[in-house]
Design an enzyme around this catalytic site. Structure first.
Site, short mmCIF file in Angstrom:
data_model
loop_
_atom_site.label_atom_id
_atom_site.label_comp_id
_atom_site.label_asym_id
_atom_site.label_seq_id
_atom_site.Cartn_x
_atom_site.Cartn_y
_atom_site.Cartn_z
N ASP A 179 63.03 44.04 -42.65
CA ASP A 179 63.83 44.98 -43.43
C ASP A 179 64.38 44.32 -44.69
OD1 ASP A 179 63.41 46.77 -41.36
OD2 ASP A 179 65.31 46.32 -40.37
N TYR A 226 68.68 57.46 -35.68
CA TYR A 226 68.18 58.14 -34.49
C TYR A 226 68.64 59.59 -34.31
CZ TYR A 226 67.20 53.28 -33.37
OH TYR A 226 66.77 51.99 -33.42
N GLY A 264 61.27 49.98 -32.92
CA GLY A 264 61.16 51.29 -32.29
C GLY A 264 59.75 51.84 -32.35
N GLU A 309 70.81 49.04 -26.45
CA GLU A 309 69.75 49.86 -27.03
C GLU A 309 68.87 50.51 -25.96
OE1 GLU A 309 67.99 48.20 -30.81
OE2 GLU A 309 68.92 46.38 -30.02
N ARG A 341 58.56 43.87 -37.69
CA ARG A 341 59.02 44.59 -38.89
C ARG A 341 60.07 43.75 -39.60
NH1 ARG A 341 62.08 49.01 -37.13
NH2 ARG A 341 63.85 48.23 -38.34
N SER A 354 69.66 48.02 -33.92
CA SER A 354 69.92 49.45 -34.12
C SER A 354 71.25 49.71 -34.82
CB SER A 354 69.88 50.20 -32.77
OG SER A 354 68.58 50.19 -32.25
N GLU A 390 66.70 41.46 -42.10
CA GLU A 390 66.50 41.00 -40.73
C GLU A 390 65.08 41.24 -40.28
OE1 GLU A 390 68.09 44.13 -37.68
OE2 GLU A 390 69.57 43.98 -39.29
#
Length: 316
Positions: free
Chosen positions: A264, A223, A283, A25, A262, A157, A277
């Site tokens: 998800d 992205y 990001g 990443e 964060r 990612s 996760e």
């Protein structure tokens, strides 16, 4: 977690914004770190770029850095190894500690912790590179459903991930995922919208919903694609928003997450939320999800960057 008492930019001293690194990443991290660096500099913080792929961590000592903001993604940045090294150097750093970073980075162990606490997460199986049997794919599909997601245990990612619909595809996807990790998570596919909740200093920020024409929210959708649609507010009613925020905070605390991060989610057709996760160094480009949620909460990108810096005050 303690409350920060340092308020001014000058009080933080010389700050290293650590980004780049050598994980898969790296490119995303370069963008995140540059954005955070600009944000901190705009507020008068004595911030400097620091790429651990190009410099030794001992430079932090010899060059008198007093704090580190971690904008590294993936292995070497989010997995606890860097956090342990910084603790040995006695340099405060942003975000979660060694345990929280390691647990959140590992999708399998995250799910095992959540499952043990009765938190909602999709059914799953585990494949190990050392003794994977391709003949088991039919049984895996039969136990998890018509479609599954294949994920390397410790990549972010969406790298190495695949959505598959039969045992032959599953075998191929697991084999490809083994190129990134020795352990692979095979997860029941949840049909429905995806949400994410950002966490900052013990508070849940407004949720975001994501929609993509891709088969799932993959690297390109995150992205590169211009077709991904983000909604913040996400469209949830107040009770659903509160429920999702509380679940995010509980899930993050269960993994020893601290400071900021964060969580998800997926939501099925019946309206049930499932934990996917956790991310301890999400990001941080101008278009990333945490800045979008912070903006909805009334924070500028620079203010968010400063709030991330303030998480270096956590006593671990």
């Amino acid at each position: 977690m303690t409350t920060s008492v340092i308020k001014s930019a000058a009080d933080y001293g010389k700050v290293a914004v650590m980004y780049g690194g050598s994980s898969a990443e790296r490119e995303v991290s370069l963008n995140s770190g540059k954005a955070v660096l600009r944000g901190l500099l705009s507020l008068g913080v004595d911030a400097h770029s620091f790429d651990p792929a190009e410099r030794a961590l001992t430079d932090l000592i010899t060059e008198n850095f007093s704090r580190v903001v971690i904008a590294l993604h993936g292995r070497g940045g989010e997995d606890g190894s860097l956090q342990g090294a910084l603790q040995q150097l006695n340099i405060p750093y942003s975000g979660s500690g060694v345990l929280g970073s390691a647990l959140c980075m590992d999708k399998i162990r995250s799910k095992q912790v959540w499952q043990s606490l009765g938190l909602p997460t999709a059914k799953y199986k585990i494949a190990s590179k050392s003794h994977f049997d391709a003949g088991s794919c039919k049984a895996i599909m039969a136990s998890l459903g018509d479609e599954v997601m294949v994920k390397p245990a410790q990549e972010g990612s969406s790298i190495g991930m695949a959505r598959v619909k039969d045992s032959e595809q599953l075998n191929q996807a697991i084999t490809q995922a083994f190129e990134y990790d020795d352990k692979v998570l095979i997860e029941q596919f949840i049909y429905g919208p995806e949400y994410t909740v950002s966490i900052l200093n013990g508070q849940a920020l407004p949720s975001i919903s994501m929609q993509t024409p891709h088969g799932f929210y993959d690297y390109d959708a995150k992205y590169q694609s211009k077709s991904t649609v983000y909604a913040c507010p996400s469209g949830l009613n107040p009770d659903e928003e509160r429920l999702l925020g509380e679940l995010a905070l509980e899930a993050y605390a269960a993994l020893a997450g601290q400071g900021w991060g964060r969580i998800d989610f997926m939501r099925d057709k019946l309206g049930n939320f499932y934990l996917l996760e956790a991310n301890t160094a999400p990001g941080m480009t101008e278009k990333s999800l945490v800045p979008l949620a912070a903006k909805q909460a009334g924070m500028t990108f620079a203010e968010l960057s400063f709030a991330v810096l303030a998480t270096t005050d956590i006593c671990r």
